[in-house]
Design a protein around this motif. Structure first.
Motif, PDB file in Angstrom:
ATOM      1  N   GLU A 120     -17.791 -12.990 -65.102  1.00 49.19           N
ATOM      2  CA  GLU A 120     -17.534 -13.320 -66.423  1.00 49.19           C
ATOM      3  C   GLU A 120     -17.908 -14.524 -67.119  1.00 49.19           C
ATOM      4  OE1 GLU A 120     -13.314 -12.557 -67.145  1.00 49.19           O
ATOM      5  OE2 GLU A 120     -13.292 -10.475 -66.191  1.00 49.19           O
ATOM      6  N   ARG A 121     -18.626 -14.298 -68.368  1.00 45.40           N
ATOM      7  CA  ARG A 121     -19.192 -15.694 -68.870  1.00 45.40           C
ATOM      8  C   ARG A 121     -18.074 -16.457 -69.417  1.00 45.40           C
ATOM      9  NH1 ARG A 121     -24.233 -16.302 -71.163  1.00 45.40           N
ATOM     10  NH2 ARG A 121     -24.775 -14.949 -69.290  1.00 45.40           N
ATOM     11  N   GLN A 122     -18.128 -17.886 -68.909  1.00 45.23           N
ATOM     12  CA  GLN A 122     -17.096 -18.800 -69.400  1.00 45.23           C
ATOM     13  C   GLN A 122     -17.548 -19.575 -70.692  1.00 45.23           C
ATOM     14  OE1 GLN A 122     -15.199 -17.193 -66.749  1.00 45.23           O
ATOM     15  NE2 GLN A 122     -14.074 -19.098 -67.456  1.00 45.23           N
ATOM     16  N   PRO A 123     -16.636 -20.117 -71.312  1.00 46.92           N
ATOM     17  CA  PRO A 123     -16.953 -21.078 -72.660  1.00 46.92           C
ATOM     18  C   PRO A 123     -18.140 -21.832 -72.520  1.00 46.92           C
ATOM     19  CG  PRO A 123     -14.809 -20.682 -72.533  1.00 46.92           C
ATOM     20  CD  PRO A 123     -15.263 -20.229 -71.184  1.00 46.92           C
ATOM     21  N   ASP A 124     -18.164 -22.477 -71.421  1.00 50.73           N
ATOM     22  CA  ASP A 124     -19.222 -23.411 -70.852  1.00 50.73           C
ATOM     23  C   ASP A 124     -20.609 -22.807 -70.485  1.00 50.73           C
ATOM     24  OD1 ASP A 124     -18.933 -22.469 -68.363  1.00 50.73           O
ATOM     25  OD2 ASP A 124     -18.406 -24.433 -67.462  1.00 50.73           O
ATOM     26  N   GLY A 125     -20.753 -21.560 -70.522  1.00 52.06           N
ATOM     27  CA  GLY A 125     -21.892 -20.901 -70.166  1.00 52.06           C
ATOM     28  C   GLY A 125     -22.187 -20.548 -68.777  1.00 52.06           C
ATOM     29  N   SER A 126     -21.035 -20.871 -68.058  1.00 52.63           N
ATOM     30  CA  SER A 126     -21.409 -20.473 -66.698  1.00 52.63           C
ATOM     31  C   SER A 126     -20.629 -19.243 -66.408  1.00 52.63           C
ATOM     32  CB  SER A 126     -20.627 -21.463 -65.661  1.00 52.63           C
ATOM     33  OG  SER A 126     -19.208 -21.565 -65.845  1.00 52.63           O
ATOM     34  N   SER A 127     -20.799 -18.512 -65.248  1.00 53.24           N
ATOM     35  CA  SER A 127     -20.294 -17.233 -64.923  1.00 53.24           C
ATOM     36  C   SER A 127     -19.490 -17.420 -63.757  1.00 53.24           C
ATOM     37  CB  SER A 127     -21.276 -16.160 -64.851  1.00 53.24           C
ATOM     38  OG  SER A 127     -21.903 -15.866 -65.942  1.00 53.24           O
ATOM     39  N   HIS A 128     -18.145 -16.821 -63.709  1.00 51.91           N
ATOM     40  CA  HIS A 128     -17.472 -16.680 -62.691  1.00 51.91           C
ATOM     41  C   HIS A 128     -16.921 -15.243 -62.257  1.00 51.91           C
ATOM     42  CE1 HIS A 128     -15.323 -20.802 -63.852  1.00 51.91           C
ATOM     43  NE2 HIS A 128     -16.626 -20.910 -63.985  1.00 51.91           N
ATOM     44  N   VAL A 129     -16.986 -15.199 -61.043  1.00 49.29           N
ATOM     45  CA  VAL A 129     -16.582 -13.958 -60.454  1.00 49.29           C
ATOM     46  C   VAL A 129     -15.666 -14.080 -59.017  1.00 49.29           C
ATOM     47  CG1 VAL A 129     -18.842 -13.522 -59.194  1.00 49.29           C
ATOM     48  CG2 VAL A 129     -17.552 -11.510 -59.600  1.00 49.29           C
ATOM     49  N   LEU A 130     -14.743 -13.198 -59.018  1.00 47.99           N
ATOM     50  CA  LEU A 130     -13.854 -13.138 -57.489  1.00 47.99           C
ATOM     51  C   LEU A 130     -14.445 -11.889 -56.857  1.00 47.99           C
ATOM     52  CD1 LEU A 130     -10.252 -13.542 -59.241  1.00 47.99           C
ATOM     53  CD2 LEU A 130     -11.598 -15.415 -57.987  1.00 47.99           C
ATOM     54  N   ALA A 158     -32.333 -16.166 -53.384  1.00 46.28           N
ATOM     55  CA  ALA A 158     -33.497 -16.495 -54.030  1.00 46.28           C
ATOM     56  C   ALA A 158     -32.950 -17.430 -55.301  1.00 46.28           C
ATOM     57  CB  ALA A 158     -34.448 -15.203 -54.584  1.00 46.28           C
ATOM     58  N   ASP A 159     -34.120 -18.198 -55.858  1.00 47.77           N
ATOM     59  CA  ASP A 159     -33.844 -19.207 -57.002  1.00 47.77           C
ATOM     60  C   ASP A 159     -34.424 -18.288 -58.347  1.00 47.77           C
ATOM     61  OD1 ASP A 159     -36.961 -18.920 -57.445  1.00 47.77           O
ATOM     62  OD2 ASP A 159     -36.971 -20.995 -56.821  1.00 47.77           O
ATOM     63  N   ALA A 160     -34.090 -19.064 -59.326  1.00 44.29           N
ATOM     64  CA  ALA A 160     -34.088 -18.247 -60.691  1.00 44.29           C
ATOM     65  C   ALA A 160     -35.861 -17.803 -61.074  1.00 44.29           C
ATOM     66  CB  ALA A 160     -33.629 -19.256 -61.707  1.00 44.29           C
ATOM     67  N   ASP A 161     -36.758 -18.071 -60.083  1.00 41.91           N
ATOM     68  CA  ASP A 161     -37.890 -17.453 -60.086  1.00 41.91           C
ATOM     69  C   ASP A 161     -38.356 -16.447 -59.019  1.00 41.91           C
ATOM     70  OD1 ASP A 161     -38.926 -19.010 -62.267  1.00 41.91           O
ATOM     71  OD2 ASP A 161     -39.222 -20.839 -60.864  1.00 41.91           O
ATOM     72  N   GLY A 162     -37.006 -16.163 -58.264  1.00 44.50           N
ATOM     73  CA  GLY A 162     -37.335 -14.872 -57.245  1.00 44.50           C
ATOM     74  C   GLY A 162     -37.752 -15.276 -56.113  1.00 44.50           C
ATOM     75  N   ILE A 171     -26.414 -20.735 -58.593  1.00 47.88           N
ATOM     76  CA  ILE A 171     -27.174 -20.404 -59.837  1.00 47.88           C
ATOM     77  C   ILE A 171     -27.366 -18.828 -59.442  1.00 47.88           C
ATOM     78  CG2 ILE A 171     -28.002 -22.636 -60.563  1.00 47.88           C
ATOM     79  CD1 ILE A 171     -30.654 -20.155 -58.794  1.00 47.88           C
ATOM     80  N   LEU A 172     -27.605 -18.144 -60.664  1.00 44.86           N
ATOM     81  CA  LEU A 172     -27.964 -16.919 -60.856  1.00 44.86           C
ATOM     82  C   LEU A 172     -29.510 -16.730 -60.268  1.00 44.86           C
ATOM     83  CD1 LEU A 172     -26.314 -15.536 -64.067  1.00 44.86           C
ATOM     84  CD2 LEU A 172     -25.776 -14.800 -61.703  1.00 44.86           C
ATOM     85  N   PRO A 173     -29.500 -15.805 -59.205  1.00 44.34           N
ATOM     86  CA  PRO A 173     -30.999 -15.764 -58.927  1.00 44.34           C
ATOM     87  C   PRO A 173     -31.767 -14.670 -59.844  1.00 44.34           C
ATOM     88  CG  PRO A 173     -29.640 -14.156 -57.438  1.00 44.34           C
ATOM     89  CD  PRO A 173     -28.642 -15.010 -58.337  1.00 44.34           C
ATOM     90  N   ALA A 174     -32.904 -14.682 -59.598  1.00 42.38           N
ATOM     91  CA  ALA A 174     -33.829 -13.547 -60.270  1.00 42.38           C
ATOM     92  C   ALA A 174     -33.921 -12.481 -59.544  1.00 42.38           C
ATOM     93  CB  ALA A 174     -34.969 -14.160 -60.881  1.00 42.38           C
ATOM     94  N   GLY A 222     -31.535 -22.158 -63.891  1.00 38.68           N
ATOM     95  CA  GLY A 222     -30.807 -20.972 -63.614  1.00 38.68           C
ATOM     96  C   GLY A 222     -29.504 -21.139 -64.160  1.00 38.68           C
ATOM     97  N   GLU A 223     -28.612 -19.899 -64.460  1.00 35.85           N
ATOM     98  CA  GLU A 223     -27.409 -20.283 -64.903  1.00 35.85           C
ATOM     99  C   GLU A 223     -26.306 -20.587 -63.998  1.00 35.85           C
ATOM    100  OE1 GLU A 223     -26.166 -16.763 -67.433  1.00 35.85           O
ATOM    101  OE2 GLU A 223     -28.222 -16.926 -68.282  1.00 35.85           O
TER     102      GLU A 223
END
Ligand code: MBD
Ligand code: FE
Length: 286
Positions: free
Chosen positions: A268-278, A162-166, A197-200, A135-136
């Motif tokens: 918001e997607r960062q240059p390193d591929g991760s996503s950040h949100v406030l 949930a994990d990246a498989d839900g 990580i981003l869940p599914a 997961g991202e």
């Protein structure tokens, strides 16, 4: 706790359902009691039965259909899917009633997969996860404040997803206990930062009675990807909520009808591929 060790060998409906039933029973003290008097039982139960009788009359429900419904309800209990079924198809309406009298950040349904007593982590925190967790990467940060804007020092964020498989740990035997669960303690300014990580998206197990109903009716079995949180601070009402993701699949057709516009994150997607949100939370005093 026994419900994390008694699952079957795969993430089956029966395994998840039985664990959700046991988790619900274990949470009786946490939730408190209803104190429902005789008049209210009479009024509410009579109304429920009258609604069912009305459907039977209007739809001219047959004997075979009645017996099939009875068998289905029995199976629902046998595999422990009452919490799953009720939280998916009924809880949203109870939550709407509760919400009418609430201030502060929007809440939504708890669902069947909360487990108490997870690891306590001070901010900034990374949720417990496997070395090879798929997961991202997602960084969620923000502040917990009172209605008047003052920071709530040491607020707690009880977090599960949930994990990246839900799949949820504690309800799928291939996952380690406590995976992607944790209680994050905010700093003196009520600020928190959680790396996960981003869940599914979540799919209702297709091999149990709830899944059988969904497919028999031709509905879809999906919830949009989401994070679960309970936010607590002394002297304030606990907030139970979920956060969703902008553009997420099933956001407009959640089988559990638990989305709200205010709960949709725009990471918001960062240059390193991760996503950040406030994302901030506001709690109302008790
Ligand atoms: C879930 O993950 C959930 O959040 C709800 C509300 C119902 C079933 C599964
Ligand atoms: Fe969920």
């Amino acid at each position: 706790m026994s419900f994390v060790t008694t699952t079957q060998a795969g993430p089956t409906a029966a395994g998840a359902g039985a664990n959700a039933t046991e988790a619900f029973r274990a949470g009786t003290v946490r939730r408190g009691s209803a104190q429902t008097g005789r008049e209210r039982v009479d009024r509410v139960v009579r109304a429920v039965l009258a609604a069912v009788h009305g459907v039977i009359r209007d739809e001219e429900v047959t004997y075979p259909e009645f017996q099939a419904a009875k068998a289905w309800l029995m199976a629902l209990g046998d595999v422990g899917e009452w919490p799953l079924f009720l939280d998916v198809f009924v809880e949203h309406e109870v939550e709407k009633v509760a919400e009418k009298h609430q201030q502060g950040s929007k809440g939504t349904i708890e669902g069947p997969y909360y487990l108490p007593d997870q690891v306590r982590l001070s901010t900034p925190a990374t949720l417990p996860m496997r070395d090879d967790e798929k997961g991202e990467t997602l960084l969620l940060s923000g502040q917990v404040r009172d209605l008047d804007g003052s920071p709530l020092a040491g607020a707690e964020i009880d977090f599960w997803q949930a994990d990246a498989d839900g799949y949820y740990s504690g309800f799928a035997p291939h996952l380690p206990d406590g995976n992607l669960r944790g209680l994050i303690v905010a700093d003196e300014e009520g600020r928190f930062a959680i790396t996960t990580i981003l869940p599914a998206p979540y799919q209702i197990p297709t091999d149990g009675p709830t899944g059988a109903l969904v497919s028999a009716a031709g509905w879809h079995p999906w919830r949009p990807a989401h994070l679960h949180l309970m936010v607590r601070a002394d002297g304030h009402r606990q907030l139970t909520t979920q956060l969703y993701f902008d553009g997420g699949q099933w956001l407009d057709s959640d089988v559990a009808q638990a989305t709200k516009d205010e709960l949709v994150l725009h990471p918001e997607r960062q240059p390193d591929g991760s996503s950040h949100v406030l994302h901030d939370f506001t709690l109302e005093p008790t």
